[in-house]
Scaffold this motif. Structure first.
Motif, PDB file in Angstrom:
ATOM      1  N   ASP A 319       0.857  -1.190   0.000  1.00 56.70           N
ATOM      2  CA  ASP A 319       0.000   0.000   0.000  1.00 56.70           C
ATOM      3  C   ASP A 319       0.891   1.236   0.000  1.00 56.70           C
ATOM      4  N   LEU A 320       1.004   1.887  -1.154  1.00 56.29           N
ATOM      5  CA  LEU A 320       1.872   3.058  -1.289  1.00 56.29           C
ATOM      6  C   LEU A 320       1.434   4.189  -0.357  1.00 56.29           C
ATOM      7  N   ASP A 321       0.146   4.400  -0.219  1.00 55.99           N
ATOM      8  CA  ASP A 321      -0.377   5.491   0.619  1.00 55.99           C
ATOM      9  C   ASP A 321       0.044   5.306   2.074  1.00 55.99           C
ATOM     10  N   ALA A 322      -0.028   4.080   2.574  1.00 54.23           N
ATOM     11  CA  ALA A 322       0.335   3.830   3.969  1.00 54.23           C
ATOM     12  C   ALA A 322       1.810   4.103   4.212  1.00 54.23           C
ATOM     13  N   VAL A 323       2.663   3.732   3.249  1.00 55.76           N
ATOM     14  CA  VAL A 323       4.097   3.963   3.395  1.00 55.76           C
ATOM     15  C   VAL A 323       4.392   5.455   3.398  1.00 55.76           C
ATOM     16  N   ALA A 324       3.770   6.196   2.456  1.00 51.31           N
ATOM     17  CA  ALA A 324       4.011   7.635   2.371  1.00 51.31           C
ATOM     18  C   ALA A 324       3.570   8.341   3.653  1.00 51.31           C
ATOM     19  N   ARG A 325       2.404   8.016   4.161  1.00 56.05           N
ATOM     20  CA  ARG A 325       1.901   8.659   5.376  1.00 56.05           C
ATOM     21  C   ARG A 325       2.792   8.357   6.585  1.00 56.05           C
ATOM     22  N   ALA A 326       3.292   7.124   6.671  1.00 57.25           N
ATOM     23  CA  ALA A 326       4.149   6.765   7.793  1.00 57.25           C
ATOM     24  C   ALA A 326       5.440   7.577   7.780  1.00 57.25           C
ATOM     25  N   GLU A 327       6.008   7.822   6.589  1.00 59.09           N
ATOM     26  CA  GLU A 327       7.246   8.592   6.518  1.00 59.09           C
ATOM     27  C   GLU A 327       6.999  10.072   6.733  1.00 59.09           C
ATOM     28  N   ILE A 328       5.863  10.582   6.299  1.00 57.56           N
ATOM     29  CA  ILE A 328       5.531  11.993   6.567  1.00 57.56           C
ATOM     30  C   ILE A 328       5.441  12.231   8.070  1.00 57.56           C
ATOM     31  N   ALA A 329       4.904  11.250   8.785  1.00 60.30           N
ATOM     32  CA  ALA A 329       4.759  11.393  10.234  1.00 60.30           C
ATOM     33  C   ALA A 329       6.101  11.487  10.943  1.00 60.30           C
ATOM     34  N   HIS A 330       7.195  11.031  10.299  1.00 60.36           N
ATOM     35  CA  HIS A 330       8.522  11.115  10.907  1.00 60.36           C
ATOM     36  C   HIS A 330       9.135  12.509  10.799  1.00 60.36           C
ATOM     37  N   SER A 352       9.829   1.986   2.309  1.00 62.93           N
ATOM     38  CA  SER A 352       9.846   3.153   3.200  1.00 62.93           C
ATOM     39  C   SER A 352      11.186   3.876   3.145  1.00 62.93           C
ATOM     40  N   GLU A 353      12.272   3.163   2.848  1.00 65.81           N
ATOM     41  CA  GLU A 353      13.580   3.798   2.757  1.00 65.81           C
ATOM     42  C   GLU A 353      13.625   4.800   1.600  1.00 65.81           C
ATOM     43  N   VAL A 354      12.895   4.519   0.524  1.00 64.14           N
ATOM     44  CA  VAL A 354      12.860   5.444  -0.609  1.00 64.14           C
ATOM     45  C   VAL A 354      12.266   6.773  -0.170  1.00 64.14           C
ATOM     46  N   PHE A 355      11.112   6.727   0.492  1.00 65.48           N
ATOM     47  CA  PHE A 355      10.486   7.966   0.964  1.00 65.48           C
ATOM     48  C   PHE A 355      11.341   8.635   2.027  1.00 65.48           C
ATOM     49  N   ALA A 356      11.935   7.845   2.926  1.00 67.74           N
ATOM     50  CA  ALA A 356      12.764   8.426   3.981  1.00 67.74           C
ATOM     51  C   ALA A 356      13.946   9.178   3.388  1.00 67.74           C
ATOM     52  N   ASN A 357      14.604   8.589   2.370  1.00 68.95           N
ATOM     53  CA  ASN A 357      15.770   9.233   1.768  1.00 68.95           C
ATOM     54  C   ASN A 357      15.388  10.480   0.988  1.00 68.95           C
ATOM     55  N   LEU A 358      14.322  10.409   0.201  1.00 75.10           N
ATOM     56  CA  LEU A 358      13.962  11.551  -0.637  1.00 75.10           C
ATOM     57  C   LEU A 358      13.356  12.697   0.175  1.00 75.10           C
ATOM     58  N   ILE A 359      12.472  12.365   1.123  1.00 76.68           N
ATOM     59  CA  ILE A 359      11.927  13.420   1.977  1.00 76.68           C
ATOM     60  C   ILE A 359      13.026  14.007   2.858  1.00 76.68           C
ATOM     61  N   GLY A 360      13.863  13.134   3.447  1.00 79.75           N
ATOM     62  CA  GLY A 360      14.967  13.615   4.278  1.00 79.75           C
ATOM     63  C   GLY A 360      15.935  14.468   3.485  1.00 79.75           C
ATOM     64  N   ASN A 361      16.161  14.127   2.222  1.00 73.59           N
ATOM     65  CA  ASN A 361      17.047  14.900   1.365  1.00 73.59           C
ATOM     66  C   ASN A 361      16.517  16.321   1.174  1.00 73.59           C
ATOM     67  N   SER A 362      15.221  16.432   0.924  1.00 72.88           N
ATOM     68  CA  SER A 362      14.616  17.765   0.739  1.00 72.88           C
ATOM     69  C   SER A 362      14.662  18.581   2.023  1.00 72.88           C
ATOM     70  N   VAL A 363      14.399  17.925   3.160  1.00 71.10           N
ATOM     71  CA  VAL A 363      14.421  18.637   4.439  1.00 71.10           C
ATOM     72  C   VAL A 363      15.838  19.075   4.778  1.00 71.10           C
ATOM     73  N   LYS A 364      16.815  18.197   4.549  1.00 67.78           N
ATOM     74  CA  LYS A 364      18.189  18.496   4.946  1.00 67.78           C
ATOM     75  C   LYS A 364      18.777  19.649   4.149  1.00 67.78           C
ATOM     76  N   PHE A 365      18.550  19.661   2.838  1.00 67.31           N
ATOM     77  CA  PHE A 365      19.224  20.626   1.980  1.00 67.31           C
ATOM     78  C   PHE A 365      18.366  21.851   1.666  1.00 67.31           C
ATOM     79  N   GLY A 366      17.144  21.889   2.157  1.00 66.24           N
ATOM     80  CA  GLY A 366      16.296  23.060   1.941  1.00 66.24           C
ATOM     81  C   GLY A 366      16.467  24.075   3.058  1.00 66.24           C
ATOM     82  N   ASP A 367      15.942  25.257   2.821  1.00 65.95           N
ATOM     83  CA  ASP A 367      15.936  26.278   3.863  1.00 65.95           C
ATOM     84  C   ASP A 367      14.951  25.889   4.946  1.00 65.95           C
TER      85      ASP A 367
END
Length: 480
Positions: A319-330, A352-367
């Protein structure tokens, strides 16, 4: 069966001819009989035809002439047509037997030629070839097999395969399996490990495969098998497996201890941060926590890579939606907009590692005020996911190598690139692809858009019922 030499054959024929001459003389001169015991003459004629083919004709002519001349000398008045017929019959018999002998020898030579050719093929093969009869005896073994087992060919032929070459603990089980294969006229398919014992007592492991041989009457005559020596490979694999297990043990210990140390360090850093006021000391604490976070990220990447290489590629509906929501909650402090859409994709627990890496990448390198949007688009056989941010973007020169292992990042704060490398490895394992675009086409400075595709699962999942206060397509937003 003992084969006579050329000299022995000549001696036998000369002896038989001498006996023929004596019998002719004895019957005519001594017994004064008109009939010669000429049936004995067929013996030297037939033997000469079998051994030397057409050379039997002169022997037949000699013996036929002996009968006629003897009758003329001793009792000419009794010479009849029967004597001439018997002499002619000797020649005819010589021709017939000689012809049959030539054909027989021709076939024997052809069989021998084919057998020698097959033996040469077997001898040059780099594996053991053996034919085992239904009585368990070795009927044929090639040269490489003899060298591998440490025997001469004559030492193996006729010996019981199982008593001679199979380890004692496996002997009876292998014998039963052999007899069962003969009974059903079919050997076990594929290769299997087959230990054998050499003459010196060493045990070798062969990659063995065999098939049942049948005769013209379709009855089993034995089994032909081939075996390649894989002893060194098996031992090397066992050594690698032990080394791998030992390395994993060390990694487990290291990961456990480093995570414990990181947790303690973060705890004390949080305590210091609450006791210190604003200023240089607080900035030092922030940098300390960033270093610990980086250590935690490295440990997480190492753990993920281990999981990637320790399992086979076996996807399942996720379930792609469940994985995305779980990583957003982190990331409760991030500004993430997600248009919820329940869809099934083919992946595994590491998605979940895909979402964790890509979301974390945006958070880390963004303002601090970076905004992230996650979008999902469906087609007939795949799903495309986009994670867009308003950060500094990715320069065009960096995009082609961004997902390579240890590739340089998009700015001075970039790490070793393991997170994006892991992302690409996972997506490709699932049968999709990943790439980076500009959020605004042609303007890299306006932010990056990381996109990846995943195979869609065969069965579309039913979206969960929204809460009473939500819209049909709720917008999930995490705000500080």
């Amino acid at each position: 069966m003992t084969t006579l030499t050329e000299h022995q054959r000549v001696a036998i024929i000369m002896t038989l001819l001498a006996i023929s001459i004596f019998l002719t003389y004895y019957f005519h001169a001594i017994l004064m009989l008109g009939t010669v015991f000429s049936h004995f003459f067929y013996i030297p004629i037939i033997l000469t035809a079998l051994w030397w083919e057409k050379r039997s004709v002169p022997v037949a002519i000699f013996l036929g002439g002996l009968v006629v001349v003897s009758s003329l000398l001793y009792q000419p008045e009794l010479l009849t047509l029967n004597d001439y017929g018997r002499a002619l019959m000797f020649v005819v018999i010589a021709f017939v037997v000689a012809s049959l002998s030539e054909q027989l020898k021709g076939r024997e030579q052809e069989v021998k030629r084919q057998r020698d050719l097959m033996q040469r093929y077997l001898d040059v093969a780099g594996v053991l070839f053996a034919v085992i009869g239904t009585d368990h005896t070795i009927r044929l073994v090639n040269r490489h097999g003899c060298e591998l087992l440490g025997y001469r060919e004559e030492e193996l032929l006729g010996k019981d395969w199982f008593d001679t070459l199979v380890p004692g603990a496996l002997r009876e089980a292998r014998r039963r399996a052999f007899d069962e294969a003969i009974a059903r006229k079919a050997a076990l398919p594929g290769q299997r490990e087959h230990p054998v014992v050499t003459r010196s007592g060493n045990e070798l492991i062969l990659a063995w495969q065999d098939t049942v041989l049948t005769g013209d009457d379709d009855r089993p005559t034995g089994i032909i098998g081939s075996g390649a020596d894989i002893t060194d490979r098996i031992r090397a694999e066992e050594g690698l497996r032990k080394a791998h297990d030992e390395a994993n043990l060390y990694l487990d210990i290291m990961t456990h201890d480093i995570n414990n140390a990181n947790a303690v360090a973060l705890g004390y850093a949080d305590l210091l941060e609450t006791t210190l006021g604003a200023g240089k000391e607080r900035e030092m604490i922030r940098r300390l926590k960033a270093g610990v976070d980086r250590s935690i990220e490295i440990i997480q990447n190492v753990t993920t890579i281990r999981r990637l290489h320790s399992r086979e590629t076996a996807t399942k509906p996720v379930d792609l939606d469940a994985v995305a929501r779980a990583e957003i909650a982190h990331h409760p402090g991030a500004r993430i907009a997600y248009q919820g859409r329940s869809v099934g994709v083919m992946a595994d627990d590491l998605l979940s590692e895909v979402f964790a890496n890509l979301i974390g990448n945006s958070v880390k390198f963004g303002d601090p005020g970076v905004e992230i949007a996650i979008r999902v688009e469906e087609s007939d056989d795949q799903v495309e996911v986009s994670i867009e941010d308003t950060g500094p973007g990715v320069p065009d020169a960096v995009k082609p190598t961004l997902f390579a292992r240890f590739a340089p990042g998009k700015n001075s704060r970039s790490g070793k690139g393991l997170g994006l490398y892991i992302t690409r490895t996972l997506i490709e394992r699932y049968g999709g692809r990943v790439w980076v675009d500009d959020r605004v086409p042609g303007r890299p400075e306006c932010g990056a858009a990381f996109r990846f595709t995943l195979p869609r699962s065969g069965r579309r999942q039913k979206p969960p019922a929204p809460p009473a206060t939500s819209t049909a397509c709720p917008l999930v937003t995490a705000r500080p």
